[in-house]
Design a protein around this motif. Sequence first.
Motif, PDB file in Angstrom:
ATOM      1  N   ASP A 107       0.843  -1.192   0.000  1.00  0.00           N
ATOM      2  CA  ASP A 107       0.000   0.000   0.000  1.00  0.00           C
ATOM      3  C   ASP A 107       0.880   1.245   0.000  1.00  0.00           C
ATOM      4  N   LYS A 132      -9.828   0.425  -0.669  1.00  0.00           N
ATOM      5  CA  LYS A 132      -9.242   1.766  -0.756  1.00  0.00           C
ATOM      6  C   LYS A 132      -8.934   2.144  -2.209  1.00  0.00           C
ATOM      7  N   ARG A 133      -8.330   1.232  -2.935  1.00  0.00           N
ATOM      8  CA  ARG A 133      -7.976   1.519  -4.322  1.00  0.00           C
ATOM      9  C   ARG A 133      -9.214   1.616  -5.210  1.00  0.00           C
ATOM     10  N   ARG A 164     -12.156   2.697  -4.431  1.00  0.00           N
ATOM     11  CA  ARG A 164     -12.762   4.018  -4.264  1.00  0.00           C
ATOM     12  C   ARG A 164     -12.061   5.058  -5.136  1.00  0.00           C
TER      13      ARG A 164
END
Length: 160
Positions: free
Chosen positions: A91, A122-123, A125
């Motif tokens: 990350d 997370k990615r 989004r």
Amino acid sequence: MGGPRSASLPAFLTIVWHLGEDEDADRIADVLDGDPAPGLREEALLAASTALDDGEEPNPRLLAAVRAVALDESLDARVRGSAIHALGDLDIPEVEDLLVRLTEADDLQIQVGAAGQLTTPKRLRAHRELLQRLVASWPEDAGPFSGHVRSAIEGFHSTS
């Protein structure tokens, strides 16, 4: 692990794949930076995924070696996909930028592999629109991992 130099390289890489530590990173990078025998590069990439995940910060030399494999268009898509997979759990912005770059590859397998690594919450989004455009451009038979990307997009409803 820092295994003895006399141990066979394939055996060392297999052990590192399962039990690897950050201290093994330079030896793995040596393999990736060289011209390994067929199959040895993929074993090194499996070991790299373990070693990269071990430290608080990924070993810069190993990170660069794996990144170079992912970008090397002269290599088979399967090998490049192994490099993409090895980087997928990291990350850090450098890896995320690389994954986005690889979604623009001419090779559909590379696109799908990179897109698959962008489906973490997370990615996803941050890159939902990119992934939607990619999926819309892919043929239905874009490979088994394309279904994972399609499912991730369909199952993702948050726009925040």
